[in-house]
Design an enzyme around this catalytic site. Structure first.
Site, PDB file in Angstrom:
ATOM      1  N   GLY A  75     -10.092   0.935   2.473  1.00  0.00           N
ATOM      2  CA  GLY A  75     -10.024   2.411   2.160  1.00  0.00           C
ATOM      3  C   GLY A  75      -9.275   2.683   0.784  1.00  0.00           C
ATOM      4  O   GLY A  75      -9.165   3.874   0.521  1.00  0.00           O
ATOM      5  N   THR A  77      -9.289   3.100  -3.336  1.00  0.00           N
ATOM      6  CA  THR A  77     -10.160   3.724  -4.311  1.00  0.00           C
ATOM      7  C   THR A  77      -9.793   3.454  -5.474  1.00  0.00           C
ATOM      8  O   THR A  77      -8.496   3.001  -5.694  1.00  0.00           O
ATOM      9  CB  THR A  77     -10.470   5.294  -3.795  1.00  0.00           C
ATOM     10  OG1 THR A  77      -9.178   5.845  -4.130  1.00  0.00           O
ATOM     11  CG2 THR A  77     -11.008   5.586  -2.537  1.00  0.00           C
ATOM     12  N   ASN A 102     -13.491   7.441   1.993  1.00  0.00           N
ATOM     13  CA  ASN A 102     -12.974   8.113   3.266  1.00  0.00           C
ATOM     14  C   ASN A 102     -13.554   7.718   4.571  1.00  0.00           C
ATOM     15  O   ASN A 102     -14.810   7.743   4.749  1.00  0.00           O
ATOM     16  CB  ASN A 102     -13.236   9.650   2.966  1.00  0.00           C
ATOM     17  CG  ASN A 102     -12.404  10.592   3.764  1.00  0.00           C
ATOM     18  OD1 ASN A 102     -12.190  10.346   4.970  1.00  0.00           O
ATOM     19  ND2 ASN A 102     -11.591  11.498   3.156  1.00  0.00           N
ATOM     20  N   HIS A 135      -4.927  18.222  -2.470  1.00  0.00           N
ATOM     21  CA  HIS A 135      -4.273  17.039  -1.775  1.00  0.00           C
ATOM     22  C   HIS A 135      -2.797  17.512  -1.959  1.00  0.00           C
ATOM     23  O   HIS A 135      -2.283  18.577  -2.688  1.00  0.00           O
ATOM     24  CB  HIS A 135      -4.615  15.757  -2.373  1.00  0.00           C
ATOM     25  CG  HIS A 135      -6.028  15.283  -1.605  1.00  0.00           C
ATOM     26  ND1 HIS A 135      -7.231  15.768  -2.231  1.00  0.00           N
ATOM     27  CD2 HIS A 135      -6.264  14.403  -0.749  1.00  0.00           C
ATOM     28  CE1 HIS A 135      -8.256  15.179  -1.589  1.00  0.00           C
ATOM     29  NE2 HIS A 135      -7.554  14.488  -0.624  1.00  0.00           N
ATOM     30  N   HIS A 136      -1.972  16.480  -1.237  1.00  0.00           N
ATOM     31  CA  HIS A 136      -0.363  16.609  -1.728  1.00  0.00           C
ATOM     32  C   HIS A 136      -0.013  16.144  -2.940  1.00  0.00           C
ATOM     33  O   HIS A 136      -0.785  15.722  -3.598  1.00  0.00           O
ATOM     34  CB  HIS A 136       0.253  15.607  -0.603  1.00  0.00           C
ATOM     35  CG  HIS A 136      -0.215  14.149  -0.559  1.00  0.00           C
ATOM     36  ND1 HIS A 136       0.212  13.386  -1.710  1.00  0.00           N
ATOM     37  CD2 HIS A 136      -1.147  13.563   0.188  1.00  0.00           C
ATOM     38  CE1 HIS A 136      -0.827  12.127  -1.373  1.00  0.00           C
ATOM     39  NE2 HIS A 136      -1.431  12.288  -0.507  1.00  0.00           N
ATOM     40  N   LYS A 139      -0.423  12.870  -5.075  1.00  0.00           N
ATOM     41  CA  LYS A 139      -1.844  12.095  -5.415  1.00  0.00           C
ATOM     42  C   LYS A 139      -1.795  12.481  -6.767  1.00  0.00           C
ATOM     43  O   LYS A 139      -2.275  13.877  -6.864  1.00  0.00           O
ATOM     44  CB  LYS A 139      -2.888  12.751  -4.426  1.00  0.00           C
ATOM     45  CG  LYS A 139      -4.157  12.179  -4.764  1.00  0.00           C
ATOM     46  CD  LYS A 139      -5.266  12.511  -3.736  1.00  0.00           C
ATOM     47  CE  LYS A 139      -6.568  11.986  -3.898  1.00  0.00           C
ATOM     48  NZ  LYS A 139      -6.434  10.257  -4.088  1.00  0.00           N
ATOM     49  N   GLY A 145     -11.319  10.571  -4.319  1.00  0.00           N
ATOM     50  CA  GLY A 145     -12.412   9.710  -4.192  1.00  0.00           C
ATOM     51  C   GLY A 145     -13.341  10.266  -3.257  1.00  0.00           C
ATOM     52  O   GLY A 145     -14.600  10.268  -3.489  1.00  0.00           O
TER      53      GLY A 145
END
Length: 263
Positions: A75, A77, A102, A135-136, A139, A145
């Site tokens: 998972g 990327t 994902n 996103h948080h 990141k 990705g």
């Protein structure tokens, strides 16, 4: 089944919990302090390994796991430049690999819907697409990705979209939290984007797990589809289901192949 974990951060812990809930045994946990254990006896007993680490470490982790005879679900990327090398190494070792940006079942259903909608829009030039991902704040890479996968899906299915363009990243705080993604995009100082390119805007906010939205906007209306993660559990569950699916297989596989069987 027996599962090995490579990477033991927040995702690794979530995967461990869900794997145990589904009746699986965790036989090896590899992290920074014990990476040599990929060559160990316990790791070699696994029916599959689930790898969630970093772009710099993932390729070698996958190749080492394949050399140990363990199929890998990856998972991580950001290592596309080494994809050919890794896949050749896995095949040469007689191993198996399924790598995806994902593993969430919901996201992959969303991608199927995304591609179908993009195809329907091919001959309706009044509708212009725009992709937004949130996103948080930890990141830092962008677009995500998953956003790139969604963008590539649109490009493959829509005759009027030939590329995607990064609009940049916006930090969400108290000064702009009430603004919509569309309003934020209008304020971004992005370079001019070609008419046949899909704009992709990235937003970073608090500790949110991840949201992806695709708008098809026309002068008279807007068609919008969204996937919103509620926690990491969706990604972890999908990864465990992928490990269940790949056990006993040999070769290079895609998440689309797995989803076609599930659906």
């Amino acid at each position: 089944m027996k599962i090995a974990l490579i990477g033991y951060g927040k995702m690794g812990h979530a995967i461990e919990r869900i794997a145990r809930e589904r009746g699986h045994e965790i036989v090896s946990i590899i992290d920074l302090h014990n990476s040599a254990d990929i060559e160990g006896e316990a790791f070699a007993t696994a029916d599959a390994a689930i790898e969630f680490t970093t772009p710099s470490t993932a390729p070698d982790n996958v190749m080492r796991a394949a050399a140990a005879g363990v199929p890998v679900i990856c998972g991580s990327t950001g290592w596309a430049s080494r994809r050919d090398e890794v896949e050749k190494s896995v095949v040469d070792a007689g191993g198996a690999l399924l790598a995806s940006s994902n593993f969430s079942i919901g996201v992959n259903i969303f991608n199927i819907i995304n591609r179908k909608l993009a195809s329907l829009m091919s001959h309706l030039p009044q509708y212009k697409p725009h992709l937004y991902e949130t996103h948080h704040v930890h990141k830092l890479d962008h677009p995500s990705g998953t956003a790139i996968t969604l963008a590539e899906g649109i490009i493959s299915e829509n005759e009027r979209v030939n590329s995607w363009a990064d609009e940049g990243m916006v930090w969400i705080d108290e000064t702009n939290a009430s603004m919509t993604p569309q309003e934020l995009a209008a304020k971004v100082d992005a370079p001019e984007i070609a008419s046949d390119a899909l704009p992709v805007l990235s937003m970073r906010e608090g500790e949110v797990p991840g949201t992806h939205t695709i708008d098809w906007d026309s002068p008279v209306d807007c068609i919008s589809i969204t996937h919103r993660a509620k926690s990491r559990d969706g990604f972890a569950l999908g990864a465990v289901m992928a490990a269940e699916w790949i056990a006993g297989k040999k070769g290079i596989f895609t998440i689309e192949e797995m989803m076609s069987e599930l659906l």
